[in-house]
Design a protein around this motif. Structure first.
Motif, short mmCIF file in Angstrom:
data_model
loop_
_atom_site.label_atom_id
_atom_site.label_comp_id
_atom_site.label_asym_id
_atom_site.label_seq_id
_atom_site.Cartn_x
_atom_site.Cartn_y
_atom_site.Cartn_z
N MET A 8 6.47 5.26 24.44
CA MET A 8 6.69 6.70 24.30
C MET A 8 8.14 6.99 24.65
O MET A 8 8.60 6.64 25.73
CB MET A 8 5.75 7.49 25.21
CG MET A 8 5.85 9.00 25.01
SD MET A 8 4.64 9.96 25.97
CE MET A 8 5.31 9.76 27.64
N ARG A 9 8.83 7.63 23.74
CA ARG A 9 10.22 8.00 23.99
C ARG A 9 10.27 9.22 24.90
O ARG A 9 9.34 10.04 24.92
CB ARG A 9 10.94 8.29 22.67
CG ARG A 9 11.13 7.06 21.78
CD ARG A 9 11.77 7.42 20.45
NE ARG A 9 10.81 8.11 19.60
CZ ARG A 9 10.09 7.53 18.64
NH1 ARG A 9 10.21 6.22 18.44
NH2 ARG A 9 9.26 8.23 17.89
N LEU A 10 11.39 9.36 25.61
CA LEU A 10 11.55 10.50 26.52
C LEU A 10 12.82 11.27 26.15
O LEU A 10 13.89 10.70 26.01
CB LEU A 10 11.64 10.04 27.97
CG LEU A 10 11.64 11.15 29.03
CD1 LEU A 10 10.33 11.93 28.99
CD2 LEU A 10 11.86 10.57 30.43
N GLY A 11 12.65 12.58 25.97
CA GLY A 11 13.77 13.45 25.67
C GLY A 11 13.95 14.51 26.74
O GLY A 11 13.09 14.68 27.61
N ALA A 12 15.06 15.24 26.67
CA ALA A 12 15.34 16.29 27.65
C ALA A 12 15.89 17.52 26.95
O ALA A 12 16.70 17.41 26.01
CB ALA A 12 16.35 15.80 28.69
N LEU A 13 15.44 18.69 27.40
CA LEU A 13 15.98 19.95 26.92
C LEU A 13 17.28 20.27 27.65
O LEU A 13 17.36 20.15 28.88
CB LEU A 13 14.97 21.07 27.17
CG LEU A 13 13.84 21.18 26.14
CD1 LEU A 13 12.63 21.88 26.74
CD2 LEU A 13 14.32 21.94 24.91
N LEU A 14 18.29 20.67 26.91
CA LEU A 14 19.57 21.06 27.48
C LEU A 14 19.53 22.52 27.90
O LEU A 14 18.90 23.35 27.25
CB LEU A 14 20.68 20.85 26.45
CG LEU A 14 20.92 19.41 26.01
CD1 LEU A 14 21.81 19.38 24.78
CD2 LEU A 14 21.54 18.60 27.14
N GLY A 15 20.25 22.85 29.01
CA GLY A 15 20.31 24.23 29.49
C GLY A 15 19.03 24.60 30.22
O GLY A 15 18.24 23.72 30.59
N ALA A 239 7.82 12.53 24.67
CA ALA A 239 7.65 13.63 25.61
C ALA A 239 9.04 14.19 25.88
O ALA A 239 10.02 13.44 25.97
CB ALA A 239 7.00 13.17 26.91
N VAL A 240 9.12 15.52 25.99
CA VAL A 240 10.41 16.18 26.23
C VAL A 240 10.30 17.03 27.48
O VAL A 240 9.43 17.91 27.55
CB VAL A 240 10.83 17.04 25.02
CG1 VAL A 240 12.15 17.75 25.31
CG2 VAL A 240 10.96 16.19 23.76
N VAL A 241 11.16 16.79 28.45
CA VAL A 241 11.11 17.50 29.72
C VAL A 241 12.26 18.48 29.83
O VAL A 241 13.28 18.36 29.15
CB VAL A 241 11.16 16.51 30.91
CG1 VAL A 241 9.96 15.56 30.87
CG2 VAL A 241 12.47 15.72 30.92
N MET A 242 12.07 19.45 30.73
CA MET A 242 13.13 20.41 31.03
C MET A 242 13.34 20.44 32.54
O MET A 242 12.40 20.72 33.29
CB MET A 242 12.78 21.81 30.52
CG MET A 242 13.89 22.83 30.75
SD MET A 242 13.50 24.41 29.93
CE MET A 242 15.06 25.27 30.15
N PHE A 243 14.54 20.13 32.98
CA PHE A 243 14.85 20.09 34.40
C PHE A 243 15.23 21.47 34.90
O PHE A 243 16.15 22.10 34.37
CB PHE A 243 15.99 19.10 34.67
CG PHE A 243 15.63 17.67 34.39
CD1 PHE A 243 14.97 16.92 35.34
CD2 PHE A 243 15.93 17.10 33.16
CE1 PHE A 243 14.63 15.60 35.09
CE2 PHE A 243 15.59 15.78 32.89
CZ PHE A 243 14.93 15.03 33.86
N LEU A 244 14.53 21.93 35.92
CA LEU A 244 14.81 23.22 36.54
C LEU A 244 15.39 22.99 37.94
O LEU A 244 15.27 21.89 38.50
CB LEU A 244 13.53 24.05 36.63
CG LEU A 244 12.89 24.40 35.27
CD1 LEU A 244 11.58 25.15 35.49
CD2 LEU A 244 13.84 25.21 34.42
N PRO A 245 16.05 24.01 38.52
CA PRO A 245 16.64 23.83 39.85
C PRO A 245 15.64 23.31 40.88
O PRO A 245 14.51 23.79 40.96
CB PRO A 245 17.11 25.25 40.20
CG PRO A 245 17.39 25.88 38.88
CD PRO A 245 16.33 25.35 37.95
#
Length: 258
Positions: A8-15, A239-245
């Motif tokens: 499974m590839r892993l992506g990230a949301l920018l901003g 799966a695409v994640v978004m990093f928050l503070p």
């Protein structure tokens, strides 16, 4: 744990970013995620919701200039907010910068304030999506439609792969009429997401992406690893994640699927 035989590839949301150094922050984010081994970079769209996010096409243009091979995608862009010719021109222009790395994730939209900001009819969004997608496909394939000729460069003619972000009946539509499906994991449980994936595969769908997995200060890495494992074992390709503070570091999240 992750099924070792099922990648499974892993992506990230920018901003999102909201200050005068947005371009530099986006570029640094893109470099950081790629350096940690993320397979794709994404941008979401939200307008008029009380906070600022960078336009997805601008975001991906910045990311394209500071990366080379990583995939770039919209997750998702709300097609009913645009005139199809304007949008096709923007996408051809973005492809001039990033080439064939673009995955064009689109949807009908789900938040009425976004439509109010554009003076668009929220209640007509699904009908508008259908008509706009048909015209976009024609423009991507032929370079124009209905007497309008965009004359795209030969390297971008054909357009990008189209991924539908949807639920309900849209799951089967994504399988039958699009190159892939984007499932938002933001408001739904893993069980609900996996159940929809079974419908998507049953309808013949190919690449499937679960997106908008928010990682914040409450994120437990053990639970996140189990969630990744469930998605991978169910058959999600990405799966695409978004990093928050306050959330885990990109390195810590990436290590869970390595």
């Amino acid at each position: 744990t992750i099924n070792e035989g099922l990648l499974m590839r892993l992506g990230a949301l920018l901003g999102p970013v909201s200050n005068s150094s947005a371009a530099n922050m986006l570029a640094e984010q893109a470099r950081t995620y790629v350096g940690e081994g993320f397979d794709s970079l994404w941008s979401a769209q939200a307008i008029g919701r009380g906070f600022m996010t960078t336009d997805p096409i601008v975001t991906l243009s910045v990311a394209a200039t500071v990366t080379e091979s990583v995939e770039l995608g919209t997750a998702v862009l709300q097609v009913p907010l645009y005139h199809p010719v304007d949008l096709a021109h923007r996408i051809f222009s973005l492809m001039q910068i990033c080439g064939d790395r673009l995955l064009f994730g689109i949807g009908a939209g789900s938040t009425e304030s976004d439509f109010a900001a554009f003076d668009r009819a929220y209640e007509a969004r699904f009908r508008k999506l259908s008509s706009s997608v048909e015209r976009l496909k024609t423009i991507f394939a032929n370079g124009g439609s209905d007497g309008v000729e965009l004359s795209p460069w030969s390297s971008v003619k054909g357009g990008p792969p189209l991924f539908l972000g949807s639920w309900g009946n849209g799951v089967e539509r994504a399988a039958k009429h699009f190159d892939g499906w984007i499932a938002s994991g933001h408001y739904r449980t893993p069980a609900e997401v996996i159940s929809a994936l079974q419908r998507y595969r049953g309808a013949g769908g190919e690449r499937a992406i679960v997106s908008t997995l928010l990682l914040d200060s409450d994120t437990d890495l053990g639970e996140l690893k189990d969630r990744f494992g469930r998605f991978a074992d169910a058959g999600f390709d990405d799966a695409v994640v978004m990093f928050l503070p306050g959330g885990p570091s990109p390195a810590a999240a990436r290590a869970l699927v390595s």
